[in-house]
Design a protein around this motif. Sequence first.
Motif: not given
Length: 171
Positions: A144-146, A148-155
Amino acid sequence: MPGPELAEDRNWPSDARAAAGIAVLLPGLLLAVDAAAGHTHWQRVLLWTALGLALLAVLWPTRVRATPGVLTTRGLLHHRRVRTDRLLSVAWHDGVAQRLVLRDLDGNRLEVDPRVFAANPALWHLFDQSVKVSLSLGTMRDGSDPLRRLARLIDRQTVRTVFKISEMDHC
């Protein structure tokens, strides 16, 4: 409305051309320098050819493709596949090159550069839809943490793109 059935890294062809170009140009320039200096011997030609092949092997990009439930990567020497609808774990590895490491229930393991998802919305969409299946089935224990980190990068990448397109990046 169903999503795409296949998505792949749209930057791969240009990355592959760049890798091939560097692998040909550098040894070609070295051969030209040798020829101009009068040092063209078969050993040096062999050396610069080997250098070109080594550069090609190092620089060749990994091709990333997604279909519903499956993510594949293909390099010069490897082909890996992971069932994204049956993920067991997702890990983020930092270092010289950031990598997202995916493992599925069948024991398959795959590494992918997270920036590939940020640069390819269709690829991200297929991956994200399959990850949601894994989450709903309860197969994914870690990740879940990775994610979320990927989603922030994409955002962040999406915001940059929107600003660039709307010419607000100079504000």
